[in-house]
Scaffold this active site. Structure first.
Site, mmCIF file in Angstrom:
data_model
loop_
_atom_site.group_PDB
_atom_site.id
_atom_site.type_symbol
_atom_site.label_atom_id
_atom_site.label_comp_id
_atom_site.label_asym_id
_atom_site.label_seq_id
_atom_site.Cartn_x
_atom_site.Cartn_y
_atom_site.Cartn_z
ATOM 1 N N SER A 1 0.817 -1.209 0.000
ATOM 2 C CA SER A 1 0.000 0.000 0.000
ATOM 3 C C SER A 1 0.853 1.263 0.000
ATOM 4 O O SER A 1 1.890 1.339 0.675
ATOM 5 C CB SER A 1 -0.914 0.023 1.229
ATOM 6 N N LYS B 1 -12.475 -5.476 5.341
ATOM 7 C CA LYS B 1 -13.473 -4.415 5.213
ATOM 8 C C LYS B 1 -14.841 -4.814 5.765
ATOM 9 O O LYS B 1 -15.557 -3.971 6.311
ATOM 10 C CB LYS B 1 -13.599 -3.984 3.752
ATOM 11 N N GLY C 1 -18.233 -7.607 -10.991
ATOM 12 C CA GLY C 1 -17.732 -8.102 -9.713
ATOM 13 C C GLY C 1 -18.762 -7.952 -8.620
ATOM 14 O O GLY C 1 -19.708 -7.160 -8.730
ATOM 15 N N GLY D 1 -16.337 -6.337 -2.093
ATOM 16 C CA GLY D 1 -16.487 -5.098 -1.328
ATOM 17 C C GLY D 1 -16.396 -3.857 -2.187
ATOM 18 O O GLY D 1 -17.163 -2.899 -2.010
#
Length: 514
Positions: A238, A287, A356, A359
Site C-alpha cells: 500500500s 473491510k 464483480g 467489497g
C-alpha cells in the site's frame, strides 16, 4: 514554529463550544507556560472595530466567518496559546492553519454546563431554536469537527485550573522523548507505556524494509503523537503510509502512518485500542470482517456493508494511551463518485454495469445508485451478484436513502451473468474486480468488447498498473476512461479529512503519488 527540545510542539490551540472556558483556561495556561495568549474572538473585534454581536447584526454570520478565517491565517508561528471561536474548526482551511506545528486540545463541555456558562452572554443566536435546544443542537452538529481537528479531548466541565493542569501534564508528556535509560529503569510514564505497547503490538508485523524502525523511532521522539495505519493482509504494497506521512510533514501534523498486517480483524481492532492508534485505513480482507469489532458505523458503511475507514475517539482523552471508541465509515464510494462527477460523466438515469460482487463492487453500486444510475451487477457467480443487488435495494430503496441531489433512490439494482454486458450495452462500465493487475488480463472479453464504444465511460478500479488492458482498449475505442488511481486519490483525501479535519487537494495527492 517553536519546538520542544525533544521535538515536541509548543504552539497550543484550544477549541470547543462556547462555555467550555477556552479563554479562562487559555489565560491560565499561557501564564504557566510563559507564552503569549491570543483569543481569536478578541482579534476579530480588534480587526473590525466592532463587538461580535454587532458584526452579526450588521453584516451576518458569513462576514464574521470571513474575518475569522483571516485572523486564524495570520496567527503567529511562534510559541503561544490560542483560544478559538466555537465554530471555526468546521472550516477545513481553519483546521489546517490551526493544526500546523501545534497541539490542539478540544475542551469538551456538556450542553447543560455550557448553557449555564453562556446564558448571560450577548453573543447572538445562530438558529431560531430555543437557547437550550440551540446549545444541544450546535454541540451535536460540531462535535465530529472538534474531534477530527484536535489531538486531545479534555473534560471541560471542571474548574479552569484543573483543566489547565491536565493540559500542562499532556504537553510535558508529549515533549519528553523515551530514552534507553527510561526503558531500562522500568519507568511508567505515559510515553514509556505507549512505547512499550507499540513495540509489543508491532514487533514481527510484516512491513517494507525499515518501516518498523521508523515507527518505533517516531514513538520514542513523539510518545503521544498520533499513529495511523493501513490494516490489511497483505498491506506492505500500500502507498497509503507514504502518502499520509508526506502530507503530515507538509501540513505540520504530529502524526505517523505505518502498516498493520494482522491475522484477523479482531487483532486489528485490539491493536487500535491497546496502542491508542488514531485511525486505520482498512483494506482486503478486513473491510467486512472489522464491522463486529466497531462501536459504531455510519449510514454509508451500513448500507454498503463494508468499512474502509476507522477513527478512534477513545484515546483522545487519556494522553494518547490505550483506549478506544471505534467509529467506522466508508470512503470507497466517495472515491468512485467523485471521479465520475469531476470527469463530467452524465450518470443520472444512465445504464451502468458493475463487474464483480466483492467489497469494491458494493461501494461502486452505492455510488452509482446515489447518483441516480440504472445499475446492473454482473459476476461469474450470479448468486453473489443477486445478493449484492438485493442488499443494495434493501439499504437504499427500502431504507429510504437519498440520492446526491436530495431525491429518494428509486431505480432498483439488478443482477446477472457477465454475458449481460453486451445485452445491456451500458453507458458506464466499472470494473470492481482484481482482473487487470496482470497486464494481459481484462474483465471484458472478446465477446463483450462490442460494449467499448465512443461515448461510454469505463472506470477500472484497479490502480496497479495505472493503465490496465481494459483502459487501453477502451481508450482506443474512443471511450472516456478513468483510472483506479482516481479512486485512491479521492478516498484518501476524504480519509485525511475524517482523521484530521484538513482538506488536501486532489492534484497535490496525485503529484505525491507520481
Amino acid at each position: 514554529m517553536g519546538k520542544f527540545e525533544g521535538g515536541g510542539i509548543i504552539r497550543v490551540v484550544l477549541t470547543g463550544f462556547r462555555g467550555s472556558g477556552k479563554t479562562t483556561v487559555g489565560g491560565i495556561l499561557a501564564d504557566r507556560l510563559g507564552q503569549p495568549f491570543i483569543d481569536t474572538d478578541s482579534e476579530i473585534e480588534n480587526k473590525s472595530g466592532m463587538p461580535i454581536e454587532e458584526i452579526f447584526k450588521e453584516y451576518g454570520e458569513a462576514h464574521f466567518r470571513n474575518l475569522e478565517r483571516e485572523v486564524i491565517a495570520s496567527l503567529p508561528e511562534s510559541d503561544c496559546v490560542v483560544a478559538t471561536g466555537g465554530g471555526c474548526v468546521q472550516s477545513a482551511e481553519n483546521a489546517a492553519n490551526l493544526r500546523h506545528d501545534s497541539l490542539v486540545f478540544f475542551l469538551d463541555v456538556s450542553p447543560d454546563v455550557s448553557y449555564g456558562r453562556i446564558s448571560e452572554s450577548s453573543r447572538p443566536a445562530l438558529t431560531d431554536k430555543d437557547p437550550v435546544d440551540e446549545v444541544k443542537y450546535l454541540i451535536n452538529l460540531r462535535y465530529p469537527a472538534y474531534l477530527r481537528s484536535s489531538d486531545f479531548r479534555i473534560d471541560a466541565d471542571r474548574e479552569a485550573g484543573a483543566v489547565a493542569d491536565d493540559i500542562v501534564r499532556i504537553i510535558a508528556d508529549a515533549a519528553t522523548p523515551v530514552s534507553d535509560s527510561d526503558i531500562a529503569a522500568g519507568e511508567d510514564s505515559a510515553g514509556v507505556l505507549r512505547y512499550r505497547e507499540v513495540l509489543r503490538s508491532f514487533s514481527g508485523v510484516p512491513m517494507p524494509e525499515r518501516k518498523s524502525e521508523q515507527l518505533f523511532s517516531y514513538v520514542r521522539k513523539h510518545p503521544l503523537g498520533s499513529i495511523c495505519a493501513i490494516a490489511g493482509r497483505p498491506s506492505g504494497h500500500s502507498r497509503t503510509p507514504y502518502l499520509f506521512n508526506t502530507i503530515f510533514e507538509r501540513y505540520g501534523i504530529p502524526a505517523h502512518c505505518t502498516y498493520l498486517e494482522k491475522e484477523t480483524a479482531g487483532d486489528v481492532a485490539d491493536t487500535v485500542r491497546s496502542c491508542g492508534l488514531r485511525a486505520v485505513s482498512v483494506t482486503i480482507p478486513f473491510k467486512e470482517e472489522i464491522i463486529p469489532y466497531l462501536d459504531e458505523i455510519n449510514e454509508d458503511a451500513r448500507a454498503i456493508g463494508a468499512v474502509n475507514t476507522v477513527f478512534n475517539t477513545g484515546n483522545m482523552s487519556n494522553t494518547g494511551g490505550a483506549g478506544g471508541r471505534l467509529l467506522g465509515s466508508n470512503t470507497d464510494w466517495y472515491g468512485v463518485m467523485k471521479p465520475l462527477v469531476e470527469s463530467g460523466v452524465k450518470v443520472k438515469s444512465k445504464k451502468a454495469v458493475v463487474i464483480g460482487a466483492g467489497g469494491a463492487s458494493r461501494a461502486a453500486v452505492y455510488a452509482l445508485m446515489k447518483l441516480g444510475a440504472d445499475v446492473t451487477v454482473v459476476n461469474r457467480t450470479v448468486g453473489r451478484a443477486e445478493k449484492l443487488a438485493a442488499d443494495m435495494n434493501a439499504s437504499l430503496i427500502e431504507g429510504g436513502c437519498l440520492q446526491t441531489d436530495g431525491k429518494p433512490v428509486e431505480i432498483p439494482c439488478k443482477a446477472g451473468e457477465i454475458e449481460m454486458l453486451r445485452e445491456i450495452m451500458p453507458d458506464i462500465i466499472i470494473n470492481a474486480t482484481s482482473i487487470g493487475m496482470r497486464a494481459e488480463d481484462t474483465p471484458v472479453d472478446r465477446e463483450n468488447r462490442v460494449c467499448l464504444r465512443k461515448g461510454v465511460c469505463v472506470f477500472d478500479l484497479v490502480y496497479t498498473p495505472p493503465v490496465t488492458r481494459l483502459l487501453f482498449e477502451a481508450r482506443t475505442a474512443g471511450c472516456t476512461v478513468i483510472s483506479g488511481v482516481e479512486m485512491f486519490v479521492y478516498q484518501a483525501a476524504e480519509q485525511l479529512f475524517r482523521y484530521f479535519g484538513i482538506r488536501v487537494d486532489a492534484d497535490e495527492i496525485r503529484n505525491i503519488l507520481r
